[in-house]
Design a protein around this motif. Structure first.
Motif, PDB file in Angstrom:
ATOM      1  N   GLU A  74       0.825  -1.219   0.000  1.00  0.00           N
ATOM      2  CA  GLU A  74       0.000   0.000   0.000  1.00  0.00           C
ATOM      3  C   GLU A  74       0.853   1.261   0.000  1.00  0.00           C
ATOM      4  OE1 GLU A  74      -0.171  -2.318   2.294  1.00  0.00           O
ATOM      5  OE2 GLU A  74      -2.026  -3.408   1.838  1.00  0.00           O
ATOM      6  N   GLU A  79      -2.508   1.973  -3.884  1.00  0.00           N
ATOM      7  CA  GLU A  79      -3.551   1.830  -2.871  1.00  0.00           C
ATOM      8  C   GLU A  79      -4.869   2.255  -3.493  1.00  0.00           C
ATOM      9  OE1 GLU A  79      -4.111   2.914   1.869  1.00  0.00           O
ATOM     10  OE2 GLU A  79      -2.835   4.155   0.607  1.00  0.00           O
ATOM     11  N   TRP A  80      -5.906   1.575  -3.110  1.00  0.00           N
ATOM     12  CA  TRP A  80      -7.233   1.978  -3.565  1.00  0.00           C
ATOM     13  C   TRP A  80      -7.782   3.047  -2.636  1.00  0.00           C
ATOM     14  CZ3 TRP A  80      -8.322   0.678  -8.262  1.00  0.00           C
ATOM     15  CH2 TRP A  80      -7.823  -0.497  -8.791  1.00  0.00           C
ATOM     16  N   ASN A  81      -8.362   4.072  -3.211  1.00  0.00           N
ATOM     17  CA  ASN A  81      -8.932   5.158  -2.422  1.00  0.00           C
ATOM     18  C   ASN A  81     -10.329   4.730  -1.955  1.00  0.00           C
ATOM     19  OD1 ASN A  81     -10.175   7.544  -1.494  1.00  0.00           O
ATOM     20  ND2 ASN A  81      -8.826   8.793  -2.766  1.00  0.00           N
ATOM     21  N   TYR A  82     -10.336   4.117  -0.761  1.00  0.00           N
ATOM     22  CA  TYR A  82     -11.597   3.547  -0.268  1.00  0.00           C
ATOM     23  C   TYR A  82     -12.632   4.621   0.052  1.00  0.00           C
ATOM     24  CZ  TYR A  82      -9.001  -0.810   0.024  1.00  0.00           C
ATOM     25  OH  TYR A  82      -8.263  -1.918  -0.295  1.00  0.00           O
ATOM     26  N   GLN A  83     -12.181   5.787   0.469  1.00  0.00           N
ATOM     27  CA  GLN A  83     -13.150   6.850   0.779  1.00  0.00           C
ATOM     28  C   GLN A  83     -13.891   7.276  -0.486  1.00  0.00           C
ATOM     29  OE1 GLN A  83     -10.820   9.880   2.765  1.00  0.00           O
ATOM     30  NE2 GLN A  83     -11.424   9.091   4.777  1.00  0.00           N
ATOM     31  N   GLN A  85     -14.251   5.473  -3.132  1.00  0.00           N
ATOM     32  CA  GLN A  85     -15.102   4.353  -3.557  1.00  0.00           C
ATOM     33  C   GLN A  85     -16.399   4.332  -2.750  1.00  0.00           C
ATOM     34  OE1 GLN A  85     -12.111   1.284  -2.969  1.00  0.00           O
ATOM     35  NE2 GLN A  85     -12.078   0.856  -5.169  1.00  0.00           N
ATOM     36  N   LEU A  86     -16.281   4.608  -1.444  1.00  0.00           N
ATOM     37  CA  LEU A  86     -17.476   4.605  -0.597  1.00  0.00           C
ATOM     38  C   LEU A  86     -18.442   5.715  -1.007  1.00  0.00           C
ATOM     39  CD1 LEU A  86     -18.931   3.397   1.817  1.00  0.00           C
ATOM     40  CD2 LEU A  86     -17.634   4.928   3.315  1.00  0.00           C
ATOM     41  N   ASP A 101     -17.788  -4.487  -8.632  1.00  0.00           N
ATOM     42  CA  ASP A 101     -16.342  -4.387  -8.462  1.00  0.00           C
ATOM     43  C   ASP A 101     -15.672  -3.800  -9.706  1.00  0.00           C
ATOM     44  OD1 ASP A 101     -16.572  -5.395  -5.965  1.00  0.00           O
ATOM     45  OD2 ASP A 101     -15.777  -7.391  -6.438  1.00  0.00           O
ATOM     46  N   PHE A 105     -13.033  -0.763  -8.965  1.00  0.00           N
ATOM     47  CA  PHE A 105     -11.581  -0.932  -9.030  1.00  0.00           C
ATOM     48  C   PHE A 105     -11.091  -0.541 -10.415  1.00  0.00           C
ATOM     49  CE2 PHE A 105     -12.962  -3.601  -5.527  1.00  0.00           C
ATOM     50  CZ  PHE A 105     -12.070  -3.216  -4.532  1.00  0.00           C
ATOM     51  N   TYR A 109      -9.931   5.281  -9.087  1.00  0.00           N
ATOM     52  CA  TYR A 109      -9.791   5.128  -7.638  1.00  0.00           C
ATOM     53  C   TYR A 109      -8.407   4.596  -7.245  1.00  0.00           C
ATOM     54  CZ  TYR A 109     -14.791   5.529  -8.184  1.00  0.00           C
ATOM     55  OH  TYR A 109     -16.047   5.979  -8.533  1.00  0.00           O
TER      56      TYR A 109
END
Length: 294
Positions: A74, A79-83, A85-86, A101, A105, A109
């Protein structure tokens, strides 16, 4: 275009970084052959500084990864930007839609870290990737580097394999706090940087500290070389010689030190630039009080 080691050494000189023939040749080969270069040496001999100067000398982008225990993909790869994505999921839900998905992905992001940034760069001149103090990282990170260094590719499960878009220079540094795996060493050119002799240290000090006279630089270089012969926890390196000179210049102790008229009590207060543990400070303090400096 750098024509050879001599040309590179002159360019590094113009960046106020002095190197010997061996290091100039190693850096040139890393540029010319496109092979990773592993620089090893005691702390403070100028490994990182050489790489920073190399990037400046070429006008190249510097990508730096500082290694530490627990370093993972990471921080090194991506790294995936989870925020984000949320937020995208909630926005889709507000429209009565559902993101899969495949929609989450994607490049939108994906946040690239130094290794992936180097892989995707097509800059001219090629970027310089510094993987600093690789010996601080875990074995798992070394394993991660094998594909990267050997194949110049990165596997991202959601996107597939990313291959290098263009050439880039890779230099790894190690203080030998632990042994590196043979598989990693085999993928790299290797160069060991010795602590420079006092004459070379004095030249570097004069270059790095404009307010330092020749006499002061010679004196600092000779004394730091003497300190290195003591039983110290942390041997002072080139960086400490430069820092000590800066401190002496800042406190206006240059002439008195050269003339041997400096008061030991005043000199004691400067030893924090050289000694990095309380035991080393006490050892150097005794040297100063005994008048063995000089």
């Amino acid at each position: 275009m750098i024509s050879g080691p001599d040309d590179l050494r002159q360019r590094l000189d113009a960046e106020d970084h002095l190197v010997d023939d061996g290091l100039a040749t190693a850096l040139h080969l890393a540029l010319d052959l496109g092979l990773p270069l592993l620089l090893e040496g005691e702390p403070g001999v100028g490994k990182t500084g050489a790489v920073l100067a190399l990037a400046r000398a070429q006008g190249a982008e510097l990508l730096r990864l500082q290694c530490y225990e627990g370093l993972g993909p990471e921080q090194a790869l991506y790294e995936w930007n989870y925020q984000r994505q949320l937020l995208a999921i909630r926005l889709a839900e507000s429209r009565g839609e559902r993101l899969t998905d495949a929609g989450l992905f994607t490049e939108e992001y994906l946040e690239e870290r130094p290794l992936l940034a180097a892989m995707r760069s097509s800059g001219d001149p090629p970027p310089v990737l510094l993987i600093d103090e690789v010996d601080r990282a875990d074995d798992e990170f070394e394993a991660l580097l094998l594909e990267f260094l050997g194949e110049r590719s990165i596997s991202i499960p959601e996107l597939g394999t990313v291959r290098a878009a263009g050439p880039f220079v890779v230099v790894l540094t190690s203080n030998r706090s632990r042994d590196l795996h043979d598989a990693l060493r085999r993928r790299c050119l290797y160069h060991w940087i010795d602590y420079p002799d006092p004459e070379q240290v004095a030249r570097i000090v004069r270059r790095k500290v404009p307010g330092a006279s020749t006499a002061l630089a010679d004196l600092v270089a000779a004394n730091v070389a003497g300190f290195r012969g003591l039983d110290l926890d942390k041997q002072p390196g080139l960086a400490e010689a430069i820092d000590w000179t800066r401190v002496l210049v800042s406190l206006g102790l240059t002439d008195s030190l050269v003339d041997a008229t400096v008061e030991p009590a005043r000199l004691e207060s400067t030893l924090g630039a050289v000694a990095k543990t309380v035991d080393d400070r006490d050892t150097l303090r005794r040297v100063v009080l005994d008048g063995r400096l000089g």
